[in-house]
Design a protein around this motif. Structure first.
Motif, PDB file in Angstrom:
ATOM      1  N   ALA A   5      68.237  38.462  70.689  1.00 47.94           N
ATOM      2  CA  ALA A   5      67.202  37.612  71.272  1.00 47.94           C
ATOM      3  C   ALA A   5      67.495  36.184  70.829  1.00 47.94           C
ATOM      4  O   ALA A   5      67.090  35.766  69.747  1.00 47.94           O
ATOM      5  CB  ALA A   5      65.818  38.050  70.819  1.00 47.94           C
ATOM      6  N   GLY A   6      68.220  35.450  71.652  1.00 48.29           N
ATOM      7  CA  GLY A   6      68.672  34.134  71.242  1.00 48.29           C
ATOM      8  C   GLY A   6      69.659  34.268  70.101  1.00 48.29           C
ATOM      9  O   GLY A   6      70.627  35.020  70.181  1.00 48.29           O
ATOM     10  N   SER A   7      69.403  33.556  69.009  1.00 47.92           N
ATOM     11  CA  SER A   7      70.276  33.632  67.836  1.00 47.92           C
ATOM     12  C   SER A   7      69.916  34.787  66.914  1.00 47.92           C
ATOM     13  O   SER A   7      70.641  35.073  65.966  1.00 47.92           O
ATOM     14  CB  SER A   7      70.211  32.317  67.053  1.00 47.92           C
ATOM     15  N   ALA A   8      68.799  35.457  67.184  1.00 50.12           N
ATOM     16  CA  ALA A   8      68.340  36.554  66.322  1.00 50.12           C
ATOM     17  C   ALA A   8      68.888  37.884  66.816  1.00 50.12           C
ATOM     18  O   ALA A   8      69.057  38.107  68.015  1.00 50.12           O
ATOM     19  CB  ALA A   8      66.821  36.605  66.289  1.00 50.12           C
ATOM     20  N   VAL A   9      69.146  38.775  65.875  1.00 55.19           N
ATOM     21  CA  VAL A   9      69.533  40.149  66.186  1.00 55.19           C
ATOM     22  C   VAL A   9      68.438  41.060  65.629  1.00 55.19           C
ATOM     23  O   VAL A   9      68.223  41.134  64.427  1.00 55.19           O
ATOM     24  CB  VAL A   9      70.896  40.510  65.582  1.00 55.19           C
ATOM     25  N   LEU A  10      67.751  41.736  66.523  1.00 56.94           N
ATOM     26  CA  LEU A  10      66.606  42.567  66.150  1.00 56.94           C
ATOM     27  C   LEU A  10      67.024  44.029  66.131  1.00 56.94           C
ATOM     28  O   LEU A  10      67.708  44.500  67.038  1.00 56.94           O
ATOM     29  CB  LEU A  10      65.464  42.364  67.143  1.00 56.94           C
ATOM     30  N   GLU A  11      66.588  44.739  65.120  1.00 51.69           N
ATOM     31  CA  GLU A  11      66.901  46.158  65.007  1.00 51.69           C
ATOM     32  C   GLU A  11      65.717  46.992  65.487  1.00 51.69           C
ATOM     33  O   GLU A  11      64.562  46.703  65.152  1.00 51.69           O
ATOM     34  CB  GLU A  11      67.229  46.520  63.556  1.00 51.69           C
ATOM     35  N   GLY A  12      66.017  48.015  66.270  1.00 52.55           N
ATOM     36  CA  GLY A  12      64.953  48.878  66.764  1.00 52.55           C
ATOM     37  C   GLY A  12      65.387  50.321  66.849  1.00 52.55           C
ATOM     38  O   GLY A  12      66.585  50.629  66.822  1.00 52.55           O
ATOM     39  N   GLN A  13      64.411  51.203  66.945  1.00 50.33           N
ATOM     40  CA  GLN A  13      64.678  52.636  67.081  1.00 50.33           C
ATOM     41  C   GLN A  13      64.405  53.035  68.530  1.00 50.33           C
ATOM     42  O   GLN A  13      63.263  53.027  68.984  1.00 50.33           O
ATOM     43  CB  GLN A  13      63.793  53.447  66.132  1.00 50.33           C
ATOM     44  N   LEU A  14      65.465  53.390  69.240  1.00 46.59           N
ATOM     45  CA  LEU A  14      65.378  53.709  70.661  1.00 46.59           C
ATOM     46  C   LEU A  14      65.348  55.212  70.869  1.00 46.59           C
ATOM     47  O   LEU A  14      66.178  55.938  70.328  1.00 46.59           O
ATOM     48  CB  LEU A  14      66.575  53.105  71.396  1.00 46.59           C
ATOM     49  N   THR A  15      64.383  55.670  71.682  1.00 49.44           N
ATOM     50  CA  THR A  15      64.293  57.076  72.067  1.00 49.44           C
ATOM     51  C   THR A  15      64.099  57.152  73.573  1.00 49.44           C
ATOM     52  O   THR A  15      63.145  56.569  74.106  1.00 49.44           O
ATOM     53  CB  THR A  15      63.119  57.781  71.366  1.00 49.44           C
ATOM     54  N   VAL A  16      64.996  57.849  74.257  1.00 48.31           N
ATOM     55  CA  VAL A  16      64.914  57.990  75.712  1.00 48.31           C
ATOM     56  C   VAL A  16      64.857  59.476  76.036  1.00 48.31           C
ATOM     57  O   VAL A  16      65.875  60.169  75.967  1.00 48.31           O
ATOM     58  CB  VAL A  16      66.108  57.333  76.418  1.00 48.31           C
TER      59      VAL A  16
END
Length: 206
Positions: A5-16
């Motif tokens: 997200a722009g200069s930021a790198v965001l960590e998330g837990q993805l479940t599909v």
């Protein structure tokens, strides 16, 4: 799952889940596990994430920088839609709820918003009047100050919305109220996310 997200790198837990029909971004301080399970059972995937880069020191994180949070949230929703090719909604608590509403005004990939014990009043009125997707605002009826601020924010909305007040509860994002919230949120997302925005018509008042 890293999301830029722009200069930021965001960590998330993805479940599909298999045969998923939509995705929900979950962000903010809250107990998301039960809500995520209910969404998965309804055929909705989730991306649970905070809006801060892990390299940003906690002391410098301004949770009231709604514009910054909205930019990052919107970028995450855009990425999630591109990655899954599915409709995207967002559920947020606290100040992230205001960010979700600001993002909804500017990102067509965001198709529905749920504020769970959030601070929608921190969103700018100029953004609130441009939100066109359905918005569910969940509060506890014991938190009279938050209810008042939520209703004031809702008055700016020109989209379908509902203010849901949980009886006998101060904070619907915690404690016993959580067994009511998953069904409420799941119904909102499954009802609204797949439908074209143009079909929503006249705003639904509480």
């Amino acid at each position: 799952m890293p999301v830029r997200a722009g200069s930021a790198v965001l960590e998330g837990q993805l479940t599909v889940p298999a045969a998923a029909r939509g995705m929900v971004l979950l962000t903010g301080d809250g107990a998301w596990q039960g809500i995520a399970i209910a969404l998965h059972r309804a055929g909705l995937g989730t991306l649970a994430m905070d809006l801060w880069d892990s390299t940003e020191p906690a002391a410098y994180r301004n949770v009231f920088d709604i514009v910054l949070l909205a930019h990052r949230l919107g970028a995450a929703c855009d990425w999630l839609h591109k990655y899954t090719a599915l409709p995207v909604g967002c559920a947020a608590t606290g100040t992230r709820a205001a960010a979700a509403l600001e993002a909804a005004a500017d990102h067509s990939t965001l198709r529905a918003v749920v504020s769970l014990s959030g601070r929608p009043g921190l969103a700018r009125p100029s953004a609130l009047v441009r939100v066109s997707v359905p918005v569910l605002l969940i509060t506890g009826d014991l938190d009279t100050a938050l209810i008042g601020r939520t209703r004031l924010a809702a008055d700016w909305l020109r989209c379908p919305y509902r203010v849901a007040e949980m009886p006998g509860v101060a904070d619907p994002a915690a404690g016993d109220a959580l067994h009511h919230v998953p069904r409420l949120m799941t119904d909102w997302f499954t009802e609204h996310m797949a439908a074209p925005t143009e079909a929503f018509g006249v705003p639904a008042r509480p």
